[in-house]
Design an enzyme around this catalytic site. Sequence first.
Site, mmCIF file in Angstrom:
data_model
loop_
_atom_site.group_PDB
_atom_site.id
_atom_site.type_symbol
_atom_site.label_atom_id
_atom_site.label_comp_id
_atom_site.label_asym_id
_atom_site.label_seq_id
_atom_site.Cartn_x
_atom_site.Cartn_y
_atom_site.Cartn_z
ATOM 1 N N GLU A 16 35.110 45.077 43.795
ATOM 2 C CA GLU A 16 35.402 43.664 44.049
ATOM 3 C C GLU A 16 36.256 43.076 42.924
ATOM 4 O O GLU A 16 37.205 42.331 43.174
ATOM 5 C CB GLU A 16 34.105 42.865 44.191
ATOM 6 N N GLU A 70 34.900 39.615 39.604
ATOM 7 C CA GLU A 70 34.054 40.064 40.708
ATOM 8 C C GLU A 70 33.740 38.888 41.634
ATOM 9 O O GLU A 70 33.760 39.028 42.869
ATOM 10 C CB GLU A 70 32.765 40.648 40.119
ATOM 11 N N ASP A 86 30.505 46.255 42.612
ATOM 12 C CA ASP A 86 31.000 45.086 41.878
ATOM 13 C C ASP A 86 32.375 45.337 41.275
ATOM 14 O O ASP A 86 33.234 44.457 41.245
ATOM 15 C CB ASP A 86 30.021 44.710 40.740
ATOM 16 N N ASP A 110 34.916 39.108 45.473
ATOM 17 C CA ASP A 110 33.940 39.068 46.554
ATOM 18 C C ASP A 110 34.431 38.165 47.683
ATOM 19 O O ASP A 110 34.369 38.533 48.860
ATOM 20 C CB ASP A 110 32.603 38.546 45.998
#
EC number: 3.1.26.3
Lengths: 224, 224
Positions: free
Chosen positions: B114, B38, B111, B42
């Site tokens: 991502e 994650e 999340d 991101d």
Amino acid sequence: MASNILCRKIGYAFNHPKLLRQALTHRSHSLPHNERLEFLGDSILNCAVAGLIFRRFPDVTEGDLSRIRANLVNQQALAELAQTLELGGLIRFGEGELKSGGDRRPSILADTLEAVLGAIYLDGGFPEAERVVVSLFTPLLQGLDPQILSKDPKTLLQEYLQSRRLALPQYIVVAATGEAHQQQFQVECVVPKPSLRTAGTGASRRSAEQEAARQAYEQLQTQN
Amino acid sequence: MASNILCRKIGYAFNHPKLLRQALTHRSHSLPHNERLEFLGDSILNCAVAGLIFRRFPDVTEGDLSRIRANLVNQQALAELAQTLELGGLIRFGEGELKSGGDRRPSILADTLEAVLGAIYLDGGFPEAERVVVSLFTPLLQGLDPQILSKDPKTLLQEYLQSRRLALPQYIVVAATGEAHQQQFQVECVVPKPSLRTAGTGASRRSAEQEAARQAYEQLQTQN
């Protein structure tokens, strides 16, 4: 040309030198200047460093990866890299900005380095930009304080302030909402000097404090 | 396999299905879970969207590019994309997390999306991850409110609060330092409800206020 020396230092030759020229143009000089490229370069830098440390530290948690990156990618570190590359002398400024020492200002040096990375991305694609980032930042990994891996934000903030003989932060619970099994805390971290207030939320008072401390610590690091 | 349907939807087939499996593993389930992926995803997401909007909006300023991205990449938008991909049903949870509705929680959905992007980056490289991001986000560009391009953060924050019948923010100058020609202002933006305090610095009171407002506006958008 002076910028050829830069290209040699970073190990990248531009197909479109106009892009490098734009990256080295401060907004005080003329259009097109480097602010849009800086926006692009900032995220390329963060992404490439994320990939670098993800691979380099296979066992550290997400939180530690964030901390390591914040430690590597901040204005001071970027300005120092820019100085090593002697970027300041290559930037085109308006007269006033140059007179007031723009070519030595850390924020401008850091922003320009990001803009150069943005230009490489547009010119040669992400893998080329990533390669340059990796070659710039790999030496910095050696100098990384291994302690930051084990310290939580409250500790880091406290040590940062203590080392500068500044007053310690206060943590104030400003709200606690939700039912017992699913509470949300909002905590403020108040740093007296340099005056700073940040807010953090979390499922416990402690985690909200840590989040507020993390934000304060990051703001302090960016301000320098 | 259900995850094959996901691969078809996002247009990417994994060379190493183990990576996708990890991306779809919540930390409540088992190790290796998706939190490190994650972190990676991101920044890949932010970088790929930066490239997308940089090219799509050749004439907008850096500030507007930031605003556009904040509008596209936030928890709510990501959770909605994850729902379209029916990601919730593919995530492996611990029993408690599943019972408490983890598979519908926006933060977890965002999340996980991502993390999937992080897995694609590791599996196929940045260009593949970027291609998936572009295909997911291009439709959202059409729905973009063109007004956000012309509005400053104070206006955006005010309108956000007004539309929810919430009290307007106060701006408090907490510090003004430096000599007359090079002053630095620090301003706090205090939002009564949801209780929030942010700080901004700038070379003028107005720019410090705008910076504090921008942070408050972004925090409000992430909270949802």
